[in-house]
Design an enzyme around this catalytic site. Structure first.
Site: not given
Length: 268
Positions: A8, A35, A155, A157, A226, A255-256
């Site tokens: 991501n 994303e 991802d 989530n 993930d 951030d991933h």
DNA sequence: ATGGCTTGAGTGTCAAGA
């Protein structure tokens, strides 16, 4: 095909140099991105072609967006999850949301997913997440029937187990770690998939996402959300799965972190 | 404490992410 990965990137515009650098260094056969946050006409396909990758992509303005990069060309592309937007999406959101990209690469069915965040347990977005997951479960069951070599990565989530959360007490009952989300994850696995990260011994407190705020990465306040889920046929040839924390240390990181699976012999 | 960062949109400041 010996190496597949998911990342991501939180905006392909911002992260393009880092993704190109990572591709040149790691040379995966397949990299699934989530994303991307660009429409298809703005997707930087030429840049990826320049480093030897085909690209298929399904994007929209500002939010969501998925892309699958591969050394070999991708066929039988499905860019929308059937039934995902039948239920009322959260108010104000663009529909259909571009969160799934299925493609066949060298005989392997690759499902790139960006599962909704869900915002907060009980919210409209949480209901949409569960409804989207219901559609995914149904689609996945159908895909598995025709594709014994199948991988679902992206991802999710969802942090499936307590070990996937830096502070299970703090996260108990909250979105990303709620019982209903974790139950759906287990149901996906029960369709005949293996979370290949857990096939192998892993470092303590392994996470794939850390909050940008409060020095989340430095303090390792993270979640493992993930995932790479492989059908039994592929999981049997999986020899390693790891999270590459190196790009998370860069200036202006996503951030991933990327998650990587390696296979031997080649699964294609 | 409902914040904290980051991105995109668009040029002031908010939505969304996780």
């Amino acid at each position: 095909m010996k190496m597949i990965a998911t990342w991501n990137v939180n905006s392909i515009r911002v992260r393009l140099p880092q993704v190109l650098e990572w591709l040149e260094k790691e040379s995966p056969d397949v990299l699934c991105l989530q994303e991307t946050k660009v429409t298809d006409e703005d997707f930087p396909a030429e840049a990826f072609r320049g480093v030897g990758y085909h690209a298929v992509f399904a994007g929209q303005k500002t939010y969501n967006g998925v892309a699958t990069l591969s050394r070999a060309p991708a066929d039988a592309v499905v860019a929308l999850l059937p039934g995902a937007d039948d239920a009322q999406p959260p108010s104000g959101t663009q529909t259909p949301q571009k969160r799934l990209l299925a493609a066949t690469i060298e005989g392997v069915r690759v499902l790139n997913v960006y599962i909704p965040n869900g915002e907060e347990v009980g919210s409209d977005k949480y209901a949409y997440k569960l409804s989207w997951l219901g559609a995914l479960e149904k689609f996945l069951a159908e895909e598995l029937r025709s594709h014994p070599k199948l991988v679902v990565l992206g991802d999710y989530n969802i942090a499936p187990e307590e070990v996937d959360v830096h502070d299970p007490k703090l996260w108990e009952g909250r979105v990303l770690f709620s019982d209903r989300e974790r139950a759906v994850f287990r149901r996906l696995v029960q369709l005949g998939l293996v979370d290949v990260f857990r096939k192998f011994e892993q470092p303590e407190k392994s996470f794939s996402w850390w909050d940008y705020r409060m020095n989340g990465f430095k303090r390792n306040f993270g979640l493992r959300i993930d995932h790479i889920l492989c059908s039994a046929v592929l999981a049997a040839d999986c020899r390693a799965c790891s999270i590459d924390k190196e790009p998370r240390r860069h200036e202006r990181p996503s951030d991933h972190a990327p998650v990587v699976a390696r296979f031997e012999p080649s699964i294609s």
